[in-house]
Design a protein around this motif. Structure first.
Motif, PDB file in Angstrom:
ATOM      1  N   ALA A  75       0.749  -1.183  -0.272  1.00 36.01           N
ATOM      2  CA  ALA A  75       0.425  -0.215   0.049  1.00 36.01           C
ATOM      3  C   ALA A  75       0.947   1.261   0.115  1.00 36.01           C
ATOM      4  O   ALA A  75       1.647   1.121   0.671  1.00 36.01           O
ATOM      5  CB  ALA A  75      -0.952  -0.058   1.792  1.00 36.01           C
ATOM      6  N   ALA A 121      -6.707  -9.676   2.447  1.00 42.49           N
ATOM      7  CA  ALA A 121      -7.126  -8.570   3.323  1.00 42.49           C
ATOM      8  C   ALA A 121      -8.211  -9.127   3.615  1.00 42.49           C
ATOM      9  O   ALA A 121      -9.469  -8.339   3.772  1.00 42.49           O
ATOM     10  CB  ALA A 121      -7.101  -7.125   3.920  1.00 42.49           C
ATOM     11  N   ASN A 137     -11.261 -12.102   1.482  1.00 40.70           N
ATOM     12  CA  ASN A 137     -11.941 -13.003   0.367  1.00 40.70           C
ATOM     13  C   ASN A 137     -11.869 -12.953  -0.787  1.00 40.70           C
ATOM     14  O   ASN A 137     -13.890 -12.240  -0.870  1.00 40.70           O
ATOM     15  CB  ASN A 137     -12.573 -14.267   0.977  1.00 40.70           C
ATOM     16  CG  ASN A 137     -13.392 -15.495   0.090  1.00 40.70           C
ATOM     17  OD1 ASN A 137     -13.581 -15.407  -0.530  1.00 40.70           O
ATOM     18  ND2 ASN A 137     -14.085 -16.160   1.317  1.00 40.70           N
ATOM     19  N   GLY A 159      -1.848 -12.733   8.968  1.00 39.48           N
ATOM     20  CA  GLY A 159      -2.515 -13.757   9.755  1.00 39.48           C
ATOM     21  C   GLY A 159      -1.611 -14.028  11.323  1.00 39.48           C
ATOM     22  O   GLY A 159      -0.489 -13.733  11.010  1.00 39.48           O
TER      23      GLY A 159
END
Ligand code: TUI
Length: 308
Positions: free
Chosen positions: A21, A96, A98, A146
């Motif tokens: 980002a 970040a 699905n 995660g």
């Protein structure tokens, strides 16, 4: 080192640049692709027209394959998902979240879809939904993370799916690439090392902070809120973790992180800004061109894997 990934993506080396980002804009993506890896434009929280502009600039700078990372928590994710199709981008990674709701559209447009996952369960689900590969990203990574480590996640994902696996998290040199291959990966994704590339537009204060970082210099904010983010320790992380331990909510602490990544990347505020980087920052100690980095890492990895 030809693998199913290099063949699928039409790249020379099995190295993918993370879609960081604010950092992964057209210059970095084009430089990594020109050097034989896969450059990625980071969609982050940027509006779709900004991403369209980056895509056109990368196309103008290189004929080599490149991709776009769609950050699924972005308010603009729906629009960015459409822009990649309109602009004929060949490879999309997601992070970040699905990406199921976009899969049919992307597959119909012939886009190679590579979700970033942090668990075996999501890797299997993505395979069922038609993903072409997955990035198994360990908690050593910078940014939104995660729980599982790269060492434990990559072999378990490799055993659970038939599509190729790309390893990410904690990989910063040829040894890391060779190790990832031993765990069953067919390519690696690297972010932190490319932060200090000559072509990377991140502020020089940010680069200095990464170059000087030691092994245990990163911290994770937001664990208790279910939004864990790894960045280099500074005044902001100390304040955040202190208040988080006192029980302050995500909303109450948002004032510390709003715009903080931009402040670090663009303005070089490495005290109060968010200096996202992975645990491998301690190993990253020189600024080089993407070409130099990739050549050096591939020579080392090929030697270690006995392929040269
Ligand atoms: O996405 C990343 N890394 C990122 S995104 C980002 S921008 C941001 N900034 C501040 C706060 C939040 C985001 C900075 N770094 N990596 C890929 C990644 N995806 N890591 C972990 C996951 C993930 C986690 C849970 C993917 C899916 C998931 O669950 C989805 C589900 O529905 O089961």
């Amino acid at each position: 080192m030809e693998t199913r990934i290099t063949k699928m993506l039409g790249i020379q080396y099995p190295i993918i640049q993370g879609g960081m980002a604010w950092v992964a804009e057209n210059h970095l993506a084009a430089a990594v692709s020109e050097a034989g890896g896969l450059g990625l434009i980071g969609g982050a929280n940027a509006p779709a027209e900004v991403i369209r502009d980056y895509i056109r600039k990368v196309k103008a700078a290189t004929d080599k394959p490149f991709g776009v990372n769609v950050m699924l928590m972005s308010p603009y994710a729906d629009e960015v998902a459409k822009v990649v199709v309109e602009e004929g981008v060949k490879v999309v990674t997601t992070g970040a979240g699905n990406p199921e709701k976009y899969m049919d559209m992307w597959k119909a447009a012939g886009v190679k879809v590579i979700p970033v996952v942090a668990s075996v369960a999501l890797a299997k689900r993505m395979e069922r939904y038609g993903a072409d590969a997955v990035v198994a990203e360990g908690t050593e990574s910078g940014g939104h993370i995660g729980e599982a480590t790269t060492m434990t996640l990559v072999p378990q994902v490799a055993d659970a799916v038939s599509i190729p696996v790309i390893a990410a998290g904690g990989i910063g040199d040829g040894r890391g690439i060779a190790a990832a291959f031993m765990l069953g990966a067919e390519a690696v994704q690297m972010g932190t090392r490319f932060l200090v590339a000559k072509e990377c537009i991140v502020h020089s204060n940010y680069k200095e902070r990464v170059l000087k970082a030691k092994d245990i210099d990163s911290a994770v904010t937001g664990r208790s809120h279910g939004h864990p983010v790894r960045c280099l320790r500074n005044q902001m992380t100390r304040e955040y973790v202190k208040l988080e331990n006192e029980g302050k909510s995500f909303e109450e602490l948002e004032y510390l992180t709003l715009g903080a990544l931009r402040n670090a990347v663009v303005d070089g505020d490495v005290k109060n800004g968010t200096v996202m980087a992975g645990q491998i920052a301690g190993l990253v100690d020189k600024e080089q061109t993407c070409q130099e980095m990739i050549q050096e890492m591939m020579t080392q990895a090929e030697m270690l894997l006995g392929r040269k």
